[in-house]
Enzyme design. Structure first.
Site, PDB file in Angstrom:
ATOM      1  N   THR A 162     -35.868 -14.347 -28.865  1.00 20.17           N
ATOM      2  CA  THR A 162     -36.637 -15.019 -29.312  1.00 20.17           C
ATOM      3  C   THR A 162     -37.521 -14.318 -28.276  1.00 20.17           C
ATOM      4  O   THR A 162     -36.992 -15.591 -27.417  1.00 20.17           O
ATOM      5  CB  THR A 162     -37.040 -14.840 -30.157  1.00 20.17           C
ATOM      6  N   ILE A 192     -35.827 -16.487 -16.162  1.00 16.58           N
ATOM      7  CA  ILE A 192     -35.240 -17.436 -17.035  1.00 16.58           C
ATOM      8  C   ILE A 192     -34.837 -18.843 -15.950  1.00 16.58           C
ATOM      9  O   ILE A 192     -33.798 -18.399 -15.310  1.00 16.58           O
ATOM     10  CB  ILE A 192     -34.762 -17.394 -18.044  1.00 16.58           C
ATOM     11  N   MET A 224     -37.088 -21.209 -23.376  1.00 17.67           N
ATOM     12  CA  MET A 224     -37.627 -20.661 -24.533  1.00 17.67           C
ATOM     13  C   MET A 224     -37.036 -19.302 -24.893  1.00 17.67           C
ATOM     14  O   MET A 224     -36.644 -18.787 -25.959  1.00 17.67           O
ATOM     15  CB  MET A 224     -39.016 -19.431 -23.539  1.00 17.67           C
ATOM     16  N   PRO A 225     -36.178 -18.758 -24.235  1.00 15.12           N
ATOM     17  CA  PRO A 225     -35.423 -17.705 -25.168  1.00 15.12           C
ATOM     18  C   PRO A 225     -35.118 -18.155 -25.985  1.00 15.12           C
ATOM     19  O   PRO A 225     -33.966 -19.081 -25.374  1.00 15.12           O
ATOM     20  CB  PRO A 225     -34.247 -16.373 -24.691  1.00 15.12           C
ATOM     21  N   PHE A 226     -34.867 -17.675 -27.110  1.00 16.60           N
ATOM     22  CA  PHE A 226     -34.203 -18.432 -28.452  1.00 16.60           C
ATOM     23  C   PHE A 226     -33.118 -17.673 -28.362  1.00 16.60           C
ATOM     24  O   PHE A 226     -33.440 -16.575 -29.005  1.00 16.60           O
ATOM     25  CB  PHE A 226     -34.582 -18.904 -29.215  1.00 16.60           C
TER      26      PHE A 226
END
Lengths: 133, 133, 133
Positions: C73, C33, C1-3
């Site tokens: 993000t 993560i 998910m982190p972009f």
């Protein structure tokens, strides 16, 4: 208003354009963005001076170098259901227009508010609208 | 703290630099950003490996390939009035410094919070300030 | 998910890759993560068609052209303490993997919510998980 960034690997201008159209048409069809509300940055990375790093199997989705990152900034207010419809339609149209398989379409949304947009002329258009109504 | 991305089409380094200065000076003049608080990514797209897609008339603003996308990430807290002043000043200075007409200046703002910034050395500077006061 | 977006000046592909690994390993080690949750755009700017503008001393941190901008993000929910640990670890690993000194590592975080992600196949994965549990 959606401001869209699309990043892909070694994509020609035709593929970039097709991906841009896929995302825009999906926005128009699923969350009622006006057809003229089109603002996109499309970037193809050559794999050396720019590249994408990704996991080929996270969450059971098989990805390869046809991967496309779609980043959408838009005003808050869309429901989870509308966003689900949006992701589905982006994936469908990316396949139809650009030949990109749905497994290779990654989307991330960031939201802001009405005061956060100027479409030109130094004006905060959404605020002006409210004031004029 | 504002982290700024500027994207333009076929811009030389002089034009990119002038656009960067326009946005930064506007931030300093309208929302009291410290002059040294300068962090920008400027990108010129060649129209092939990278490009901008846009509508030439959305909301009655006439745009052409001199279009500039300005994306600003900053901490929340600025009023709508301050943001209006910011957009106005960016448009004025883009014209003055870079010859870019106000109709071709698109701005989008995204907000975050004090914990969301590190200016180097692995430190969350805004949190440290609070703790030291 | 982190972009994650990473922007650097005149970086070779080895340095870009090392910076990408540094940020990802820090995310895994400090905010849990999943190792497979890897989605990054790495860009080297040549200083002409693309460049970074920055202040060489803001907040007492000495920066030079080895500067790296890291934009992350991710979903909201991480505490300020976890974010502090994240910035610290990114700076450590950027030095260890890429030889980039901590003073040259700038990080900005933007948050969104569970409905804002699709990891492929047109699915909003985090929503689907919730619905299936």
């Amino acid at each position: 208003m959606p401001f869209v960034r699309i990043d892909a690997l070694r994509a020609g201008s035709d593929r970039l354009d097709a991906l841009g159209r896929a995302v825009h048409d999906a926005l128009v069809q699923t969350i009622a963005i006006p057809p003229g509300d089109l603002f996109q940055v499309l970037t193809s990375h050559d794999g050396a001076t720019g590249t994408l790093r990704y996991d080929p199997g996270f969450l059971g989705v098989h990805r390869d170098d046809d991967l496309v990152f779609v980043g959408i900034t838009m005003r808050s207010g869309r429901t989870a259901e509308r966003k689900q419809a949006l992701y589905r339609r982006i994936a469908e149209l990316a396949q139809e227009y650009a030949g990109t398989e749905p497994r290779n379409v990654f989307v991330s949304v960031t939201e802001n508010e009405s005061a956060d947009w100027s479409f030109g002329d130094g004006v905060a258009h959404y605020l002006q609208y409210v004031q004029n109504v």
